[in-house]
Design an enzyme around this catalytic site. Structure first.
Site, PDB file in Angstrom:
ATOM      1  N   HIS A 125       0.905  -1.188  -0.016  1.00  0.00           N
ATOM      2  CA  HIS A 125      -0.081  -0.070  -0.108  1.00  0.00           C
ATOM      3  C   HIS A 125       0.803   1.332   0.161  1.00  0.00           C
ATOM      4  CE1 HIS A 125       0.335  -0.338   4.613  1.00  0.00           C
ATOM      5  NE2 HIS A 125       0.380   1.066   4.522  1.00  0.00           N
ATOM      6  N   ASP A 155       0.209  -7.776   1.591  1.00  0.00           N
ATOM      7  CA  ASP A 155       0.517  -6.489   1.636  1.00  0.00           C
ATOM      8  C   ASP A 155       2.137  -6.084   1.522  1.00  0.00           C
ATOM      9  OD1 ASP A 155       0.081  -3.486   1.872  1.00  0.00           O
ATOM     10  OD2 ASP A 155       0.226  -3.594   3.929  1.00  0.00           O
ATOM     11  N   GLY A 227       3.237   6.844   8.170  1.00  0.00           N
ATOM     12  CA  GLY A 227       4.717   6.919   7.580  1.00  0.00           C
ATOM     13  C   GLY A 227       5.751   5.796   7.987  1.00  0.00           C
ATOM     14  N   ASN A 228       5.057   5.089   9.099  1.00  0.00           N
ATOM     15  CA  ASN A 228       6.031   3.986   9.521  1.00  0.00           C
ATOM     16  C   ASN A 228       5.766   2.734   8.684  1.00  0.00           C
ATOM     17  OD1 ASN A 228       5.821   5.267  12.698  1.00  0.00           O
ATOM     18  ND2 ASN A 228       7.583   4.046  12.258  1.00  0.00           N
ATOM     19  N   SER A 229       4.695   2.702   7.809  1.00  0.00           N
ATOM     20  CA  SER A 229       4.499   1.537   6.975  1.00  0.00           C
ATOM     21  C   SER A 229       5.447   1.056   6.089  1.00  0.00           C
ATOM     22  CB  SER A 229       3.231   1.722   6.267  1.00  0.00           C
ATOM     23  OG  SER A 229       1.981   1.971   6.965  1.00  0.00           O
ATOM     24  N   GLY A 285     -10.221 -24.182  -5.110  1.00  0.00           N
ATOM     25  CA  GLY A 285     -11.530 -23.593  -5.465  1.00  0.00           C
ATOM     26  C   GLY A 285     -12.244 -24.080  -4.481  1.00  0.00           C
TER      27      GLY A 285
END
Length: 380
Positions: A125, A155, A227-229, A285
């Site tokens: 992200h 992510d 901002g730490n991501s 599936g």
């Protein structure tokens, strides 16, 4: 003789009076200038303060070992609105004379250098849909970054920069981390600059948070903010334990509930991305749900562990192998399935094109099905 003594006394008196007047009017002319004061701990020379050992309980060694490998990431993307009013001169007169194609949105994030070849781990992200990526190192160097590959389901993303002499963070052992261990979170919160916060591991193996498709988070109370991501969660030796990814907050600021992706997951994703540009996962599936005590009682099940098959994709691998809604999947290649999250991870680990043995319970009778593993569809 008396005359000379009287003259001397008068001279001394006048001189003393002048001195007192001058002292009252211009004290700076008669007082001795003060010497500069050296600030420091009592009895400790300044040189010792600069080169002395770390005080007890300090984590400066871990921080200094890890901080050089944590980078700031600035991404930007052009916004190109299609509404015709944005190109109307009268409309632009009221809202600023700036061309729509020149509009940009920028976001801040962090990343961790994990290879001397310039590979950097960060969050998906952080770089999602970015047109430009700028990476700034702790030593002040800057470089353009390019996306090597992304994995939205965890992510995670891998970007690369072309610089020499890069600091590299050593990978730790997240599987050995325990609740109560001290950890440091390093990143660039709110763009103020590289920052280190401290906390403990609050929990391991967190899932069912509905943040990512694949979840196995390390939870920490070390402060993690915007901002730490993509920044680093490190142990007290400065080794990487996880990539900071998310916080639980109603205000947008840290409330002491942060989540990091374990380095074991990040490492496997990074290796797959570097090898082929994407991550391939197994798929059979099915749709499933956890077995609750109420569900077990309703279906008269003898166990409350496993994953109940709620749906089967027509002509999918599970359907072709004979799996049916209502079956309970209890093992994948002999590995026990305790819930849907474990099932999802076990199936994802299977190599597409291989065969796997799935153990199911059907009406409390156990059966083994041979399933041809398919390739998990890419996340949109």
């Amino acid at each position: 003789m008396r005359r000379y003594w009287l003259l001397f006394a008068q001279t001394v008196t006048v001189g003393l009076a002048l001195y007192l007047v001058l002292l009252a009017v211009r004290p700076d002319l008669v007082r001795r200038p003060a010497l500069p004061v050296q600030v420091g701990t009592v009895g400790t020379p300044a040189a010792v303060l600069q080169a002395g050992p770390a005080p007890a309980g300090s984590y400066r060694a871990a921080a200094s070992r890890a901080m050089p490998a944590v980078v700031n990431i600035l991404t930007s993307k052009a916004l190109r609105p299609n509404h015709p009013l944005l190109r109307d001169p009268l409309f632009r007169k009221f809202f600023g004379d700036r061309k729509p194609d020149d509009e940009e949105s920028a976001s801040l994030g962090s990343g961790v250098i994990v290879s001397p070849d310039g590979y950097i781990l960060t969050n998906y992200h952080v770089v999602e849909a970015a047109d430009e990526i700028d990476v700034q190192l702790a030593d002040g160097r800057k470089a353009a970054g390019r996306i090597v590959g992304t994995d939205p389901e965890t992510d995670l993303a891998v970007i690369r920069i072309d610089l020499k002499g890069l600091p590299v963070m050593l990978l730790g052992h997240a599987e050995l981390a325990k609740v109560g261990d001290v950890v440091l979170a390093i990143g660039n919160p709110f763009g103020v600059g590289q920052t280190v916060t401290m906390g403990i591991i609050s929990a391991v193996g967190r899932n069912n948070l509905h943040i990512n498709d694949f979840e196995d988070f390390i939870q920490t109370d070390a402060a993690i903010n915007f901002g730490n991501s993509g920044g680093a969660l490190v142990d007290t030796n400065g080794n990487l334990l996880g990539i900071n990814a998310a916080i639980y907050s109603q205000s947008g600021g840290s409330v002491g509930i942060g989540f990091a992706i374990p380095v074991s997951t990040a490492k496997s994703v990074m290796e797959a991305i570097i090898r082929s540009g994407h991550v391939e996962r197994g798929w059979i599936g099915i749709e499933s749900q956890d077995i609750t005590p109420e569900l077990a009682s309703s279906f008269e099940l003898k166990q409350d562990a496993g994953a109940m098959i709620a749906g089967v994709v027509r002509n999918g691998p599970a359907d072709k192998a004979g799996m049916k809604p209502g079956d309970i999947l209890v093992a994948v290649n002999g590995k026990p399935v305790t819930d849907t999250n474990v099932m999802l991870n076990l199936i994802a680990e299977l190599h597409p094109g291989s065969k796997a043995k799935m153990t199911v319970l059907r009406k409390n009778r156990q059966a083994t099905l041979d399933v041809n593993v398919g390739r998990r569809p890419r996340a949109r």
